[in-house]
Design a protein around this motif. Structure first.
Motif, PDB file in Angstrom:
ATOM      1  N   SER A 142       0.844  -1.185   0.000  1.00  0.00           N
ATOM      2  CA  SER A 142       0.000   0.000   0.000  1.00  0.00           C
ATOM      3  C   SER A 142       0.879   1.235   0.000  1.00  0.00           C
ATOM      4  N   GLN A 143       0.675   2.106  -0.991  1.00  0.00           N
ATOM      5  CA  GLN A 143       1.402   3.371  -1.024  1.00  0.00           C
ATOM      6  C   GLN A 143       0.574   4.424  -0.301  1.00  0.00           C
ATOM      7  N   ILE A 144       1.203   5.119   0.625  1.00  0.00           N
ATOM      8  CA  ILE A 144       0.547   6.128   1.448  1.00  0.00           C
ATOM      9  C   ILE A 144       1.116   7.482   1.063  1.00  0.00           C
ATOM     10  N   GLY A 145       0.321   8.276   0.381  1.00  0.00           N
ATOM     11  CA  GLY A 145       0.831   9.544  -0.106  1.00  0.00           C
ATOM     12  C   GLY A 145       1.816   9.309  -1.238  1.00  0.00           C
ATOM     13  N   THR A 146       2.771  10.226  -1.367  1.00  0.00           N
ATOM     14  CA  THR A 146       3.731  10.145  -2.469  1.00  0.00           C
ATOM     15  C   THR A 146       5.103   9.666  -2.023  1.00  0.00           C
ATOM     16  N   ASP A 147       5.317   9.508  -0.722  1.00  0.00           N
ATOM     17  CA  ASP A 147       6.668   9.191  -0.259  1.00  0.00           C
ATOM     18  C   ASP A 147       6.705   8.086   0.789  1.00  0.00           C
ATOM     19  N   ARG A 148       5.623   7.327   0.898  1.00  0.00           N
ATOM     20  CA  ARG A 148       5.583   6.253   1.896  1.00  0.00           C
ATOM     21  C   ARG A 148       4.969   5.002   1.283  1.00  0.00           C
ATOM     22  N   LEU A 149       5.518   3.865   1.666  1.00  0.00           N
ATOM     23  CA  LEU A 149       5.061   2.592   1.137  1.00  0.00           C
ATOM     24  C   LEU A 149       5.125   1.550   2.251  1.00  0.00           C
ATOM     25  N   GLU A 150       4.071   0.741   2.359  1.00  0.00           N
ATOM     26  CA  GLU A 150       4.045  -0.356   3.323  1.00  0.00           C
ATOM     27  C   GLU A 150       3.892  -1.668   2.557  1.00  0.00           C
ATOM     28  N   THR A 151       4.721  -2.643   2.901  1.00  0.00           N
ATOM     29  CA  THR A 151       4.652  -3.949   2.247  1.00  0.00           C
ATOM     30  C   THR A 151       4.628  -5.053   3.295  1.00  0.00           C
ATOM     31  N   SER A 152       4.022  -6.163   2.926  1.00  0.00           N
ATOM     32  CA  SER A 152       3.969  -7.306   3.824  1.00  0.00           C
ATOM     33  C   SER A 152       4.037  -8.584   3.008  1.00  0.00           C
ATOM     34  N   GLU A 153       4.832  -9.527   3.452  1.00  0.00           N
ATOM     35  CA  GLU A 153       4.879 -10.854   2.851  1.00  0.00           C
ATOM     36  C   GLU A 153       4.846 -11.906   3.952  1.00  0.00           C
ATOM     37  N   PHE A 154       3.975 -12.888   3.766  1.00  0.00           N
ATOM     38  CA  PHE A 154       3.924 -14.027   4.673  1.00  0.00           C
ATOM     39  C   PHE A 154       4.542 -15.203   3.940  1.00  0.00           C
ATOM     40  N   LEU A 155       5.563 -15.800   4.523  1.00  0.00           N
ATOM     41  CA  LEU A 155       6.296 -16.844   3.815  1.00  0.00           C
ATOM     42  C   LEU A 155       6.525 -18.064   4.689  1.00  0.00           C
ATOM     43  N   GLN A 156       6.746 -19.165   4.010  1.00  0.00           N
ATOM     44  CA  GLN A 156       7.055 -20.431   4.672  1.00  0.00           C
ATOM     45  C   GLN A 156       8.406 -20.923   4.175  1.00  0.00           C
ATOM     46  N   GLN A 157       9.230 -21.381   5.094  1.00  0.00           N
ATOM     47  CA  GLN A 157      10.540 -21.935   4.753  1.00  0.00           C
ATOM     48  C   GLN A 157      10.632 -23.371   5.228  1.00  0.00           C
ATOM     49  N   VAL A 158      11.130 -24.232   4.353  1.00  0.00           N
ATOM     50  CA  VAL A 158      11.399 -25.621   4.707  1.00  0.00           C
ATOM     51  C   VAL A 158      12.904 -25.810   4.698  1.00  0.00           C
ATOM     52  N   LEU A 159      13.459 -26.147   5.854  1.00  0.00           N
ATOM     53  CA  LEU A 159      14.892 -26.372   5.993  1.00  0.00           C
ATOM     54  C   LEU A 159      15.131 -27.868   6.008  1.00  0.00           C
ATOM     55  N   ASP A 160      15.795 -28.363   4.987  1.00  0.00           N
ATOM     56  CA  ASP A 160      15.964 -29.793   4.771  1.00  0.00           C
ATOM     57  C   ASP A 160      17.444 -30.152   4.908  1.00  0.00           C
ATOM     58  N   SER A 161      17.758 -30.944   5.902  1.00  0.00           N
ATOM     59  CA  SER A 161      19.141 -31.361   6.135  1.00  0.00           C
ATOM     60  C   SER A 161      19.421 -32.747   5.564  1.00  0.00           C
ATOM     61  N   GLY A 162      18.470 -33.284   4.805  1.00  0.00           N
ATOM     62  CA  GLY A 162      18.660 -34.605   4.227  1.00  0.00           C
ATOM     63  C   GLY A 162      17.988 -35.711   4.997  1.00  0.00           C
ATOM     64  N   ASP A 163      17.470 -35.410   6.180  1.00  0.00           N
ATOM     65  CA  ASP A 163      16.756 -36.398   6.985  1.00  0.00           C
ATOM     66  C   ASP A 163      15.263 -36.187   6.771  1.00  0.00           C
ATOM     67  N   PRO A 164      14.591 -37.058   5.997  1.00  0.00           N
ATOM     68  CA  PRO A 164      13.175 -36.843   5.693  1.00  0.00           C
ATOM     69  C   PRO A 164      12.282 -36.869   6.925  1.00  0.00           C
TER      70      PRO A 164
END
Length: 246
Positions: A142-164
């Motif tokens: 969302s851009q607020i006015g001409t000089d401000r911006l708000e962003t959001s990302e929701f993410l998932q990470q899978v860390l795999d060490s080779g052990d299923p």
């Protein structure tokens, strides 16, 4: 401000947005295109639900002891995607951030699989047997006015060490508030052109505890707050912004 990254002729874009994923990618002002030197400082670490439910309390303690109130410098790049929008160069940015921790002896860029046409997926092969698969689940901006911006990302990470039998899964939200001014004005004042506050919140998943994941659903168990300042990298093209910081 719209964000319509070109992916497979726009079909993936429309599908992503139709299922509630938000804009296909975050987009930024055209004048941000290029490479920036960033100074980022971790200013607070909070455990809203107490340390007993934090899956990796050792990582929190390390951040408190080694990172808190200590400025860190790295680079961030913005690129133009196939539809002409200015977006994060996530391969460059991930490699640059990792280099601050591991040094420049490892070619992290060569270990990253990412395509601007499908910005929601990034795979990192760490030295050793660890791989990290990151998937953006939803985002907003969302851009607020001409000089401000708000962003959001929701993410998932899978860390795999080779052990299923023992994958690690992280769920996080990255919320950032940007404010900017003309680069010429920033240089005249001897300050940054862009400043930002970024809050990274970690959430529980069923891989941590099914009971706790339900109990603390949509409630972060760890939050990290950063203050960030961006100045144009000297070797990058200088592009003046048309908006003033007030």
């Amino acid at each position: 401000m719209g964000a319509q990254a070109s992916k497979l002729g726009g079909l993936v874009d429309s599908t992503w947005e139709a299922i509630g994923g938000g804009p296909a990618d975050l987009s930024f002002p055209d004048e941000w295109l290029g490479v920036w030197d960033v100074t980022s400082t971790l200013v607070s670490v909070e455990l809203p639900e107490g340390e007993a439910v934090v899956p990796n309390i050792a990582a929190v303690r390390r951040a408190e002891q080694q990172d808190l109130a200590k400025p860190m410098q790295y680079q961030v790049a913005f690129m133009r995607n196939d539809s002409g929008k200015v977006v994060y160069d996530r391969r460059f940015n991930t490699a640059a951030l990792l280099a601050t921790y591991y040094g420049s002896n490892v070619d992290f860029a060569g270990r990253i699989q990412w395509d601007a046409k499908d910005p929601n997926s990034l795979i990192l092969n760490m030295p050793g047997d660890m791989s990290v698969r990151t998937r953006v689940m939803r985002r907003s901006e969302s851009q607020i006015g001409t000089d401000r911006l708000e962003t959001s990302e929701f993410l998932q990470q899978v860390l795999d060490s080779g052990d299923p039998a023992r994958p690690r899964v992280k769920a996080s939200q990255c919320f950032t508030k940007y404010k900017w001014r003309e680069e010429a004005a920033a240089e005249a004042a001897g300050g940054p052109a862009i400043v930002a506050t970024q809050v990274v919140s970690d959430y529980l998943t069923p891989f941590d505890s099914e009971v706790d994941a339900i109990r603390y659903a949509n409630r972060p168990v760890t939050t990290y707050t950063y203050r960030m300042a961006f100045s144009r990298h000297h070797d990058a093209p200088q592009v003046a912004s048309a908006v003033s910081l007030s």
